[in-house]
Design an enzyme around this catalytic site. Structure first.
Site, short mmCIF file in Angstrom:
data_model
loop_
_atom_site.label_atom_id
_atom_site.label_comp_id
_atom_site.label_asym_id
_atom_site.label_seq_id
_atom_site.Cartn_x
_atom_site.Cartn_y
_atom_site.Cartn_z
N LYS A 132 0.80 -1.23 0.00
CA LYS A 132 0.00 0.00 0.00
C LYS A 132 0.84 1.28 0.00
CE LYS A 132 -4.07 -2.03 2.20
NZ LYS A 132 -5.05 -1.93 3.31
N ALA A 141 1.37 -0.35 12.43
CA ALA A 141 1.48 0.99 11.86
C ALA A 141 1.85 0.92 10.38
CB ALA A 141 2.53 1.80 12.63
N TYR A 163 -10.37 -10.15 7.90
CA TYR A 163 -11.63 -10.88 7.76
C TYR A 163 -11.45 -12.28 7.17
CZ TYR A 163 -11.67 -9.89 2.72
OH TYR A 163 -11.37 -9.83 1.39
#
Length: 288
Positions: free
Chosen positions: A82, A143, A233
């Protein structure tokens, strides 16, 4: 953005999307995006690019370039890319610019635009699932790429004092600085241990997923006056969430965040408004 038409993308009937990540074989995002596209009247193909399943994974930049050249409309990006994906984009949307992390990339007019839909997805889910929960002091574990979005979401939802633990001190320090700059330095701090008493624990690490099994917080410290939130999930209820429920904690898993970010990503990809209820139904329908 002009709403999606397949012809505008040069593909008469199909919108092609993908997800790049490590250990994503159980992702429910493909089903959600494909079903939502069908509900809007067009075919969607959503492919996984799981570096864990590749013998010789290509460089991230090469993979982004290849999908763009093959006519993809965009990509979702997850752990651990990301932050790194920013180096392969032309511009960032406001949330991605603010957070420094990207989970959605849109290809338009020979440009790659990065967005972050994690913040809205987590913030909305937390507001719903933890309405009324005490949140004076909260400990966040992790983090990394999702960590800043989670931290911002917690602060937006009224957390008064946030402690952040990550074994990578530089990463935790950077997150604390960013949160402090926006919400006040007296409201956030880095901690070197997970000792202490908190109203809630939030797991923003991949620990607890099928790829990274385990429990990131000592379960013997859980009690029924705490809340526990996990951004993961798969499995739908991680070991941490199960332990929290067994201890009487108020607990939430990552389903709401997953659906919320997917709803927003669909909007970026297509310019159309996705149905949160329909996407959640698709998400939950995969349990069987």
């Amino acid at each position: 953005m002009t709403p999606f038409t397949a012809a505008a993308l040069g593909t008469p009937e199909t919108l092609t999307l993908g997800l790049i990540g490590d250990g994503i074989g159980l992702s429910r995002t493909p089903a959600m995006q494909e079903a939502e596209g069908a509900a809007h009247g067009f075919r969607t193909i959503y492919r996984l690019f799981d570096v864990a399943a590749m013998t010789s994974p290509p460089a991230l930049g090469d993979l982004v370039s290849a999908t763009e050249q093959c006519g993809y409309a965009g990509l979702n990006i997850t752990f651990p890319f990301k932050i790194a994906v920013r180096d392969h984009l032309h511009a960032l949307g406001p949330e991605a610019e603010m957070l420094g992390a990207v989970n959605t990339v849109v290809f338009r007019n020979a440009r790659r635009i990065g967005h972050n839909t994690d913040l809205g997805g987590f913030s909305d889910s937390f507001a719903t699932d933890m309405a009324g929960a005490e949140r004076t002091t909260v400990l966040q574990l992790g983090a990394g790429g999702a960590g800043l979005a989670v931290a911002f979401g917690l602060m937006q939802n009224g957390v008064e004092r946030l402690s952040v633990f990550d074994p990578h001190a530089e990463r935790a320090t950077s997150l604390v600085a960013a949160v402090g700059a926006r919400f006040g330095p007296d409201r956030v701090r880095r901690v070197e241990t997970i000792d202490g008493r908190y109203d809630g624990i939030v797991n923003a690490t991949p620990i607890g997923t099928a790829r990274h099994p385990g429990v990131p917080y000592p379960v013997e410290r859980l009690n029924d006056r705490m809340f526990v939130a996990d951004v993961n999930y798969f499995p739908l209820e991680t070991a941490l969430v199960l332990a929290a429920k067994a201890s009487g904690c108020r607990a939430m898993g990552g389903a709401g965040m997953a659906v919320g970010q997917a709803v927003r990503a669909f909007g970026h990809f297509t310019g159309l408004e996705a149905s949160p209820d329909r996407m959640m139904a698709t998400f939950l329908g995969l349990d069987g």
